[in-house]
Design a protein around this motif. Structure first.
Motif, PDB file in Angstrom:
ATOM      1  N   ILE A  44     -12.284  21.006  19.823  1.00  0.00           N
ATOM      2  CA  ILE A  44     -12.348  22.292  20.514  1.00  0.00           C
ATOM      3  C   ILE A  44     -13.494  22.253  21.513  1.00  0.00           C
ATOM      4  N   THR A  45     -13.260  22.805  22.683  1.00  0.00           N
ATOM      5  CA  THR A  45     -14.282  22.900  23.718  1.00  0.00           C
ATOM      6  C   THR A  45     -14.607  24.365  23.954  1.00  0.00           C
ATOM      7  N   LEU A  46     -15.862  24.718  23.839  1.00  0.00           N
ATOM      8  CA  LEU A  46     -16.306  26.083  24.097  1.00  0.00           C
ATOM      9  C   LEU A  46     -16.332  26.316  25.604  1.00  0.00           C
ATOM     10  N   GLU A  47     -15.599  27.311  26.072  1.00  0.00           N
ATOM     11  CA  GLU A  47     -15.513  27.617  27.498  1.00  0.00           C
ATOM     12  C   GLU A  47     -16.450  28.760  27.885  1.00  0.00           C
ATOM     13  N   GLU A  48     -16.506  29.787  27.047  1.00  0.00           N
ATOM     14  CA  GLU A  48     -17.320  30.964  27.363  1.00  0.00           C
ATOM     15  C   GLU A  48     -17.626  31.720  26.074  1.00  0.00           C
ATOM     16  N   TRP A  49     -18.791  32.361  26.053  1.00  0.00           N
ATOM     17  CA  TRP A  49     -19.216  33.136  24.889  1.00  0.00           C
ATOM     18  C   TRP A  49     -19.850  34.415  25.413  1.00  0.00           C
ATOM     19  N   ASN A  50     -19.468  35.561  24.828  1.00  0.00           N
ATOM     20  CA  ASN A  50     -20.011  36.844  25.240  1.00  0.00           C
ATOM     21  C   ASN A  50     -20.058  37.736  24.014  1.00  0.00           C
ATOM     22  N   HIS A  51     -20.801  38.811  24.096  1.00  0.00           N
ATOM     23  CA  HIS A  51     -20.934  39.678  22.925  1.00  0.00           C
ATOM     24  C   HIS A  51     -21.106  41.132  23.316  1.00  0.00           C
ATOM     25  N   ASP A  52     -20.888  41.979  22.339  1.00  0.00           N
ATOM     26  CA  ASP A  52     -21.195  43.394  22.421  1.00  0.00           C
ATOM     27  C   ASP A  52     -22.104  43.665  21.234  1.00  0.00           C
ATOM     28  N   LYS A  53     -22.440  44.911  20.969  1.00  0.00           N
ATOM     29  CA  LYS A  53     -23.382  45.161  19.881  1.00  0.00           C
ATOM     30  C   LYS A  53     -22.777  44.951  18.490  1.00  0.00           C
ATOM     31  N   ASP A  54     -21.454  44.934  18.373  1.00  0.00           N
ATOM     32  CA  ASP A  54     -20.854  44.763  17.050  1.00  0.00           C
ATOM     33  C   ASP A  54     -19.760  43.696  16.981  1.00  0.00           C
ATOM     34  N   HIS A  55     -19.626  42.864  18.006  1.00  0.00           N
ATOM     35  CA  HIS A  55     -18.640  41.783  17.966  1.00  0.00           C
ATOM     36  C   HIS A  55     -18.922  40.758  19.063  1.00  0.00           C
ATOM     37  N   VAL A  56     -18.274  39.614  18.943  1.00  0.00           N
ATOM     38  CA  VAL A  56     -18.418  38.565  19.954  1.00  0.00           C
ATOM     39  C   VAL A  56     -17.043  38.179  20.492  1.00  0.00           C
ATOM     40  N   HIS A  57     -17.049  37.627  21.687  1.00  0.00           N
ATOM     41  CA  HIS A  57     -15.845  37.075  22.306  1.00  0.00           C
ATOM     42  C   HIS A  57     -16.128  35.600  22.573  1.00  0.00           C
ATOM     43  N   ILE A  58     -15.232  34.744  22.116  1.00  0.00           N
ATOM     44  CA  ILE A  58     -15.405  33.313  22.330  1.00  0.00           C
ATOM     45  C   ILE A  58     -14.123  32.789  22.972  1.00  0.00           C
ATOM     46  N   LEU A  59     -14.278  32.176  24.125  1.00  0.00           N
ATOM     47  CA  LEU A  59     -13.140  31.557  24.803  1.00  0.00           C
ATOM     48  C   LEU A  59     -13.289  30.054  24.626  1.00  0.00           C
ATOM     49  N   PHE A  60     -12.284  29.445  24.021  1.00  0.00           N
ATOM     50  CA  PHE A  60     -12.343  28.001  23.815  1.00  0.00           C
ATOM     51  C   PHE A  60     -11.004  27.361  24.121  1.00  0.00           C
ATOM     52  N   LYS A  61     -11.059  26.054  24.314  1.00  0.00           N
ATOM     53  CA  LYS A  61      -9.863  25.267  24.599  1.00  0.00           C
ATOM     54  C   LYS A  61      -9.621  24.361  23.399  1.00  0.00           C
ATOM     55  N   ALA A  62      -8.387  24.358  22.906  1.00  0.00           N
ATOM     56  CA  ALA A  62      -8.062  23.556  21.730  1.00  0.00           C
ATOM     57  C   ALA A  62      -6.703  22.900  21.885  1.00  0.00           C
ATOM     58  N   HIS A  63      -6.508  21.821  21.180  1.00  0.00           N
ATOM     59  CA  HIS A  63      -5.226  21.142  21.128  1.00  0.00           C
ATOM     60  C   HIS A  63      -4.261  22.012  20.324  1.00  0.00           C
ATOM     61  N   PRO A  64      -2.975  22.030  20.658  1.00  0.00           N
ATOM     62  CA  PRO A  64      -2.028  22.914  19.965  1.00  0.00           C
ATOM     63  C   PRO A  64      -1.965  22.748  18.445  1.00  0.00           C
TER      64      PRO A  64
ATOM     65  N   PHE B 192     -10.724  38.292  11.944  1.00  0.00           N
ATOM     66  CA  PHE B 192     -10.915  37.882  13.323  1.00  0.00           C
ATOM     67  C   PHE B 192      -9.626  38.125  14.085  1.00  0.00           C
ATOM     68  N   CYS B 193      -9.739  38.228  15.384  1.00  0.00           N
ATOM     69  CA  CYS B 193      -8.585  38.423  16.243  1.00  0.00           C
ATOM     70  C   CYS B 193      -8.469  37.175  17.119  1.00  0.00           C
ATOM     71  N   LEU B 194      -7.320  36.567  17.103  1.00  0.00           N
ATOM     72  CA  LEU B 194      -7.097  35.348  17.888  1.00  0.00           C
ATOM     73  C   LEU B 194      -5.977  35.616  18.885  1.00  0.00           C
ATOM     74  N   LEU B 195      -6.291  35.467  20.166  1.00  0.00           N
ATOM     75  CA  LEU B 195      -5.313  35.636  21.236  1.00  0.00           C
ATOM     76  C   LEU B 195      -5.189  34.304  21.967  1.00  0.00           C
ATOM     77  N   THR B 196      -3.999  33.977  22.391  1.00  0.00           N
ATOM     78  CA  THR B 196      -3.798  32.724  23.105  1.00  0.00           C
ATOM     79  C   THR B 196      -3.511  32.988  24.576  1.00  0.00           C
ATOM     80  N   THR B 197      -3.827  31.991  25.394  1.00  0.00           N
ATOM     81  CA  THR B 197      -3.541  32.064  26.837  1.00  0.00           C
ATOM     82  C   THR B 197      -2.894  30.754  27.237  1.00  0.00           C
ATOM     83  N   GLY B 198      -2.471  30.657  28.457  1.00  0.00           N
ATOM     84  CA  GLY B 198      -1.889  29.411  28.937  1.00  0.00           C
ATOM     85  C   GLY B 198      -0.418  29.314  28.585  1.00  0.00           C
TER      86      GLY B 198
END
Length: 74
Positions: A6-26, A66-72
């Motif tokens: 897995i490659t970490l693309e972006e990481w961001n947060h709010d006061k009660d949660h985080v958002h992590i965008l990563f790239k992974a093999h299917p 956790f909530c997992l959303l896919t793109t691409g």
């Protein structure tokens, strides 16, 4: 992340949660990666900021959900 291909693309947060965008093999076991990430980050944060333990419920830093959303596309 490298242990899970897995490659970490972006990481961001709010006061009660985080958002992590990563790239992974299917065929990556993403739920195992997320649980390992939450475990390791919790351990590191508690070590660096021991006073945080006083604010936690039963010493749990993260919720089990956790909530997992896919793109691409295929």
């Amino acid at each position: 992340a490298p242990n899970y291909n897995i490659t970490l693309e972006e990481w961001n947060h709010d006061k009660d949660h985080v958002h992590i965008l990563f790239k992974a093999h299917p065929n990556t076991e993403i739920s195992k990666f997320i649980n390992a990430y939450k475990s390791a980050s919790s351990r590191l944060l508690k070590k660096e900021f021991p006073q945080i333990k006083q604010k936690l419920w039963k010493e749990h830093f993260w919720s089990q959900s956790f909530c997992l959303l896919t793109t691409g596309g295929a």
